[in-house]
Structure formats: structure tokens, C-alpha cells
Design a protein around this motif. Sequence first.
Motif, PDB file in Angstrom:
ATOM      1  N   ARG B  46       0.839  -1.201   0.000  1.00 13.80           N
ATOM      2  CA  ARG B  46       0.000   0.000   0.000  1.00 13.80           C
ATOM      3  C   ARG B  46       0.879   1.259   0.000  1.00 13.80           C
ATOM      4  NH1 ARG B  46      -4.857   2.140  -1.511  1.00 13.80           N
ATOM      5  NH2 ARG B  46      -5.313   3.970  -0.234  1.00 13.80           N
ATOM      6  N   ASP B  77      -9.034  -3.450  -0.996  1.00 13.84           N
ATOM      7  CA  ASP B  77      -8.932  -4.625  -0.140  1.00 13.84           C
ATOM      8  C   ASP B  77      -9.616  -4.317   1.198  1.00 13.84           C
ATOM      9  OD1 ASP B  77      -8.206  -6.599   1.626  1.00 13.84           O
ATOM     10  OD2 ASP B  77      -6.058  -6.474   1.238  1.00 13.84           O
ATOM     11  N   THR B 146      -7.166  -7.682  10.173  1.00 13.49           N
ATOM     12  CA  THR B 146      -6.894  -8.249   8.844  1.00 13.49           C
ATOM     13  C   THR B 146      -7.541  -9.624   8.697  1.00 13.49           C
ATOM     14  OG1 THR B 146      -4.781  -7.076   8.818  1.00 13.49           O
ATOM     15  CG2 THR B 146      -5.045  -8.863   7.232  1.00 13.49           C
ATOM     16  N   ARG B 150     -10.731 -11.168   6.306  1.00 12.95           N
ATOM     17  CA  ARG B 150     -10.646 -12.380   5.479  1.00 12.95           C
ATOM     18  C   ARG B 150     -11.706 -13.413   5.881  1.00 12.95           C
ATOM     19  NH1 ARG B 150      -8.081  -9.283   2.732  1.00 12.95           N
ATOM     20  NH2 ARG B 150      -5.813  -9.077   2.742  1.00 12.95           N
TER      21      ARG B 150
END
Lengths: 96, 193
Positions: B46, B77, B146, B150
Amino acid sequence: MSIPTLERETDLDAAQQPDTPWVTIVWNDPVNLQTYVSYVFRTYFGHPRAEAERLMLLVHNEGRAVVASGGREEMERHVEAMHDFGLWATLTRDGS
Amino acid sequence: MGNADAGWLVRPFEIRGTVIVATLHEVESEMLCQLAGQLAELLGDRARTDRSDSPAGSAAALLAQLGIGGSASAPLDPALARLLPDAYRNDHTAASEHRQLTELGLVDRKIANAEAVVASLTNDPVELTDAIAQSWLRTLTDLRLTLAARLHIEDDGDEGTGDDAMLDVYDWLGYLQGTLLETIEHREVNGEL
């Protein structure tokens, strides 16, 4: 409740000052631990344990809580600090 | 919010003298090291996007060199979007301007924390000074955010869908963070800070 005229005028004056009416809001998320959110409020904002706990529960139960208010730049710094901690925070004009 | 309730018995942190020491098993230590490394990579990608988005020679490019640049829009994302949220909820222009001024700094600080965790794990014993403990708390948070993205953990009560092993890791990271906080507070209450 009735509001004395004098106070209402004071509030209006405050709202017209561009540097005052901003708030930092922390939003609930399903990830961060309650103990962690309390810890952040206590260590970053310097709140006593009970106040940090109260704000944490407000976030948890109401989905959001105002954790600070003041000038726009100061609120931007708080929001950035909350993002450093991994808390989901935004700033907005008070009342909007 | 989440909770750190879990059935682990071995406490991963202890206080020796005035210092907090992580007493992870080798396999746990390797796991955390890998995860923190992957987090730093994700954020590093990023940061490269942030820097390359600025045309060479532009004011934005100069700011990026000083570590205060950033992209104009939120990451696609979902994990990165949660790590680097908009500062303004209903004002796209303000959110974009704020991101361009602050995102790179935020990303760089998150990478530095993850790298500090990786570096601390190479010591024996793994001593957590106050600064390192802060890096641990923040990196454990970023890792859980994170993984939650997911695992599609989006609302309170979501148990997550997908890989069972990833769910176990997610719970384990929560346990690590919960016990680290308890250890920090225990040390504070006992006047050792």
C-alpha cells in the motif's frame, strides 16, 4: 425542559466559531476487545478507569460514542491516533 | 466488540522483576513472526502504491518523500480499508484530502510496529519494554482486523466463515492480546510502572 435564553445565545455563539464544534466518534466493531478499547480510552485520552469503561460500553451497546470534542485539527489528530490503535474512528461537525 | 474467552491454559506473558516477558512456544513465536511479516508486506504494498500515485516532481511526490503523502481514495482490499479507514464518514472530499495528508504516515507507523514485533521475537528472553509492548498491542490488533476481514467477521456475534485454521489463529491472537493487557494492568496496579 426549558433553556434559559442566555445559555441558548452562548451555544449559538459557540456554533458560529469554526474551530470549536467538531467531535471524534469511535464506532463499534466486532473485532476489538472490550478491555483493549477501555485501555485505549484510559491511556490515550487520560480518562479515569470508570469513564473509559463507560465510553467503551457506550460504543459497544449504542454502536458509537463521542469520545472528544473541540477544534477540527485536534479531532483529526485524535482520529489518526485511534487509527494507530486500530480503532474505527471518524470526525464530524457536532450535531451533523 | 470481541472477547478473548478461550481455553488456553499456559499464560503467554509473565512479569520478571519489572519487565514483561513473552513466553511463547517456538511454534507460536514462528507463527506470530510470519503473521507480522505478512502484515508489514501488505502495508508495504500500500505504501508503494501511495508513493507511486504521486507524479514525479509534484508537491504530492515531495510530501511522500517526507512520509506524509497518501492515496486519494480508500483501499479496495477490505482488510486494508479497515486498517486505514476514512476519517470522515459522509464527506468524501474531506476524507480524500485527509487521506492524502496522513495515510502514508499511518501505514509507515503500522509497518514499524509489525517490524518491532518481528525483531523482538529474535531476542531470548523476549522482553517487552513499554515501547515494544505498545507495538505488540497495536500489531495484534492490526492482525486481528486483517484476519477478521478475510473471515468475513463484520458484526458482533459473527463467528467467521472460511478456513478453520485461520479462525483458530484469530482466536489465539485475541487470547494473546487479552493476556498481554491483563499483564500490563497487573503491573500497573502493583506500582511497577
